[in-house]
Write a protein that holds these residues in place. Structure first.
Motif, PDB file in Angstrom:
ATOM      1  N   ALA A   1     -33.612   8.386  -7.004  1.00 31.07           N
ATOM      2  CA  ALA A   1     -32.235   8.217  -6.362  1.00 31.07           C
ATOM      3  C   ALA A   1     -31.267   8.884  -7.453  1.00 31.07           C
ATOM      4  O   ALA A   1     -30.370   9.495  -6.919  1.00 31.07           O
ATOM      5  CB  ALA A   1     -31.688   6.692  -6.026  1.00 31.07           C
ATOM      6  N   GLN A   2     -31.683   8.667  -8.904  1.00 29.32           N
ATOM      7  CA  GLN A   2     -30.698   9.261  -9.582  1.00 29.32           C
ATOM      8  C   GLN A   2     -30.835  10.990  -9.795  1.00 29.32           C
ATOM      9  O   GLN A   2     -29.507  11.571  -9.952  1.00 29.32           O
ATOM     10  CB  GLN A   2     -31.033   8.487 -11.256  1.00 29.32           C
ATOM     11  CG  GLN A   2     -30.653   7.375 -11.371  1.00 29.32           C
ATOM     12  CD  GLN A   2     -31.349   6.637 -12.653  1.00 29.32           C
ATOM     13  OE1 GLN A   2     -32.357   7.112 -13.364  1.00 29.32           O
ATOM     14  NE2 GLN A   2     -30.781   5.567 -13.365  1.00 29.32           N
TER      15      GLN A   2
ATOM     16  N   GLU B   1     -31.862  12.617  -7.451  1.00 30.10           N
ATOM     17  CA  GLU B   1     -31.325  13.190  -6.064  1.00 30.10           C
ATOM     18  C   GLU B   1     -29.917  13.235  -6.289  1.00 30.10           C
ATOM     19  O   GLU B   1     -29.153  14.322  -5.662  1.00 30.10           O
ATOM     20  CB  GLU B   1     -31.715  12.305  -5.024  1.00 30.10           C
ATOM     21  CG  GLU B   1     -31.471  12.845  -3.573  1.00 30.10           C
ATOM     22  CD  GLU B   1     -32.366  11.884  -2.446  1.00 30.10           C
ATOM     23  OE1 GLU B   1     -32.686  12.556  -1.555  1.00 30.10           O
ATOM     24  OE2 GLU B   1     -31.928  10.847  -2.711  1.00 30.10           O
ATOM     25  N   GLY B   2     -29.152  12.330  -6.766  1.00 32.61           N
ATOM     26  CA  GLY B   2     -27.553  12.399  -6.773  1.00 32.61           C
ATOM     27  C   GLY B   2     -27.161  13.469  -7.759  1.00 32.61           C
ATOM     28  O   GLY B   2     -26.299  14.100  -7.500  1.00 32.61           O
TER      29      GLY B   2
ATOM     30  N   GLN C   1     -24.709  16.277  -6.471  1.00 30.59           N
ATOM     31  CA  GLN C   1     -23.467  16.927  -7.290  1.00 30.59           C
ATOM     32  C   GLN C   1     -23.456  18.158  -7.637  1.00 30.59           C
ATOM     33  O   GLN C   1     -22.420  18.825  -7.266  1.00 30.59           O
ATOM     34  CB  GLN C   1     -23.463  15.946  -8.416  1.00 30.59           C
ATOM     35  CG  GLN C   1     -21.939  16.107  -9.304  1.00 30.59           C
ATOM     36  CD  GLN C   1     -22.053  15.110 -10.384  1.00 30.59           C
ATOM     37  OE1 GLN C   1     -23.101  14.753 -10.755  1.00 30.59           O
ATOM     38  NE2 GLN C   1     -20.917  15.063 -10.823  1.00 30.59           N
TER      39      GLN C   1
END
Length: 404
Positions: free
Chosen positions: A385-386, A388-389, A393
């Motif tokens: 998830a980190q 993917e974020g 961005q």
């Protein structure tokens, strides 16, 4: 997103922390719907088991063989090229560069490159194509020092100092070109930010918590366990220190303690060098749960290295109490006495081990706290998830820039 991902090794079998990280991040991102092409330069051949493990998660798997380490091209590059030793050994590959250049003709939402030491073949194609990329740096290589040059004799120290100087310059050169730089620990992120004078993102190391959830350590077994990849110098140093200086002190107090040592590339001469019958020697262990169930403590006397230690995270996820050093829990927000037991000297570690083995309820309490910590902060789903974020961005920034 369409992702072009490059690696200087095949991420299967998961015989090292880096391979474990890559495999689980690729698997988690693919499960979230991203389409990944993996370009690998590998010193080992792509066998059927590796293909079967990787291809279900990938749109394409492309493997380019790496030339032998002692080839003339490699030796000349190590001695005379601008990139440092590790970057020269993994660079100057025309086949890899041509394959990468061809792939750059396609549209990619993200180009992900792992390790600054793998970057040399990609630099010119990226510049010519005007493509941006994301890089993950697992360690600040120029700062590893003894960990990187563990096998070098004393007379080679002038070269190792020179090579560290080369690596500092190489890191500065590579990091300046990244669209986004990613670290695996907060300390490394701060160090990289100081080096580059811009923000560094964080994608933590993780563990498959569900995989280890049913492990029940035998807290009454008086058995210690260490698992590592012995191609990595800090693991060699840890076990040599343990067997020469720590375990003799343990056995002087409690001669019934046993030690299991396993992992990839275990040196062949170690069983003869340390012939104590209380040591059980294993090679690569495909399923760590089998040995975790038999152990009371995971013992990781690490004095060198960088990043956060996947072997420690895996032990914590299995509910094993960990006895280690500050280096062993680097990058983790854990508390000595709550999530693990730690000390920095051989005598203190020996006493800590003997006292802990005599208190199974205390081992259970520490193991349970560590297992809860890892599930909350270091499951691979958190790491994915980190990452993917960060992708989202960067992609949004590029879209905004294109519209402007």
């Amino acid at each position: 997103m369409r992702i072009l991902w490059t690696l200087p090794y095949l991420p299967w079998p998961t015989t090292s922390g880096g391979k474990t990280r890559q495999f689980h991040l690729l698997r988690n991102l693919a499960a979230r719907g991203h389409r990944i092409t993996l370009l690998v330069q590998s010193k080992s051949e792509l066998d059927d088991d590796t293909r079967a493990a990787l291809e279900p998660w990938l749109e394409r798997l492309i493997v380019v063989p790496r030339r032998p380490l002692r080839s003339a091209r490699t030796l000349l590059a190590i001695a005379f090229a601008r990139p440092p030793m590790l970057a020269s050994a993994n660079g100057f590959s025309p086949q890899l560069q041509q394959q990468f250049e061809a792939l750059l003709q396609e549209h990619w939402d993200v180009i992900q490159i792992e390790h600054s030491y793998s970057f040399q073949p990609f630099e010119a194609p990226l510049r010519r194509a005007g493509k941006s990329f994301i890089m993950t740096e697992h360690n600040v290589e120029s700062g590893l020092g003894a960990a990187s040059y563990h096998h070098f004799p004393d007379w080679a120290r002038p070269f190792t100092r020179y090579d560290q100087w080369r690596y500092r310059h190489w890191e500065e050169r590579v990091f300046r070109q990244t669209r986004q730089l990613i670290a695996v620990t907060e300390d490394d992120a701060k160090g990289l930010s100081r080096m580059t004078s811009r923000a560094t993102s964080l994608v933590v190391n993780g563990v498959d918590c569900d995989y280890y959830a049913k492990v029940c350590p035998d807290r009454y077994s008086r058995r210690l366990l260490f698992i590592g990849n012995y191609e990595y110098g800090p693991n060699l140093d840890a076990m040599e220190w343990a067997l020469d200086h720590i375990m003799p002190k343990v056995w002087a107090i409690d001669p019934m303690v046993r030690l299991t040592i396993g992992g990839y590339a275990l040196p062949h001469d170690w069983p003869q060098r340390w012939g104590d019958p209380r040591i059980d020697w294993l090679g690569f262990v495909p399923d760590l749960r089998t040995v975790q169930n038999e152990a009371a403590i995971f013992f990781a006397p690490l004095r060198e290295g960088g990043g956060s230690k996947l072997k420690v995270l895996e032990a914590m996820a299995a509910g094993l109490a960990v006895v280690t050093t500050e280096q062993g829990v680097s990058g983790l927000k854990v508390v000595n006495g709550t999530h693990y037991l730690g000390c920095e000297d051989a005598h203190g570690l020996a006493l800590l081990l003997v006292e802990a083995l005599a208190q199974p309820p205390r081992l259970a309490k520490i193991g349970d706290a560590a297992r809860a910590y890892v599930r909350q902060y270091h499951d691979w789903s958190v790491s994915a998830a980190q990452l993917e974020g960060i992708y989202a961005q960067v992609h949004q920034q590029e879209d905004t820039h294109a519209c402007a």
